[in-house]
Write a protein that holds these residues in place. Structure first.
Motif, PDB file in Angstrom:
ATOM      1  N   ASN A  61      44.600 -22.245   5.213  1.00 30.22           N
ATOM      2  CA  ASN A  61      44.260 -21.113   4.339  1.00 30.22           C
ATOM      3  C   ASN A  61      43.334 -20.087   4.995  1.00 30.22           C
ATOM      4  O   ASN A  61      42.519 -19.449   4.322  1.00 30.22           O
ATOM      5  CB  ASN A  61      43.669 -21.595   3.008  1.00 30.22           C
ATOM      6  N   HIS A  64      50.875 -15.800   1.078  1.00 31.22           N
ATOM      7  CA  HIS A  64      49.949 -16.926   1.234  1.00 31.22           C
ATOM      8  C   HIS A  64      49.015 -16.765   2.431  1.00 31.22           C
ATOM      9  O   HIS A  64      48.769 -17.718   3.175  1.00 31.22           O
ATOM     10  CB  HIS A  64      50.720 -18.247   1.309  1.00 31.22           C
ATOM     11  N   GLY A  65      48.508 -15.554   2.641  1.00 36.53           N
ATOM     12  CA  GLY A  65      47.535 -15.316   3.689  1.00 36.53           C
ATOM     13  C   GLY A  65      48.101 -15.069   5.069  1.00 36.53           C
ATOM     14  O   GLY A  65      47.359 -14.890   6.029  1.00 36.53           O
ATOM     15  N   ASN A 108      48.017 -22.909   7.528  1.00 43.93           N
ATOM     16  CA  ASN A 108      48.042 -24.101   6.669  1.00 43.93           C
ATOM     17  C   ASN A 108      46.648 -24.498   6.205  1.00 43.93           C
ATOM     18  O   ASN A 108      46.504 -25.186   5.195  1.00 43.93           O
ATOM     19  CB  ASN A 108      48.720 -25.277   7.383  1.00 43.93           C
TER      20      ASN A 108
END
Length: 103
Positions: free
Chosen positions: A30, A87-88, A28
């Motif tokens: 990143n 998303h990573g 969350n």
């Protein structure tokens, strides 16, 4: 490769505790995060690891769960793993690997 039992014993205080909330915080924020497990690891098996990554409640859970699994590897070589990524956050089932995947 073998486990360093001196180091191994220091982890016994956190045996069988979930660290998934820490993973949630990382992704969350990143910070790219990889979870991997060998497909012949009977200690930390890939099925259980895949299950908790799919259940992890984070900002992009839906996108991660909806992403297709695909084979991972180097071009021109047999695939080394099966995984999904979004998303990573990446989960890999590493082929023909046991508990000591990195070695």
């Amino acid at each position: 490769a073998t486990c360093n039992m001196g180091i191994n014993f220091k982890f016994h205080t956190d045996w069988m505790k979930s660290f998934s909330p820490f993973v949630k915080d990382l992704i969350n924020d990143n910070i790219p995060t990889l979870i991997y497990a060998g497909d012949v690891d009977f200690i930390c098996n890939y099925l259980g690891n895949r299950a908790w990554t799919l259940e992890l409640d984070w900002d992009h859970k839906k996108e991660f769960n909806d992403s297709k699994e695909r084979e991972w590897g180097m071009e021109g070589k047999p695939a080394a793993a099966l995984g999904r990524s979004s998303h990573g956050f990446t989960f890999l089932q590493v082929y023909v690997a046991g508990h000591m995947v990195p070695s």
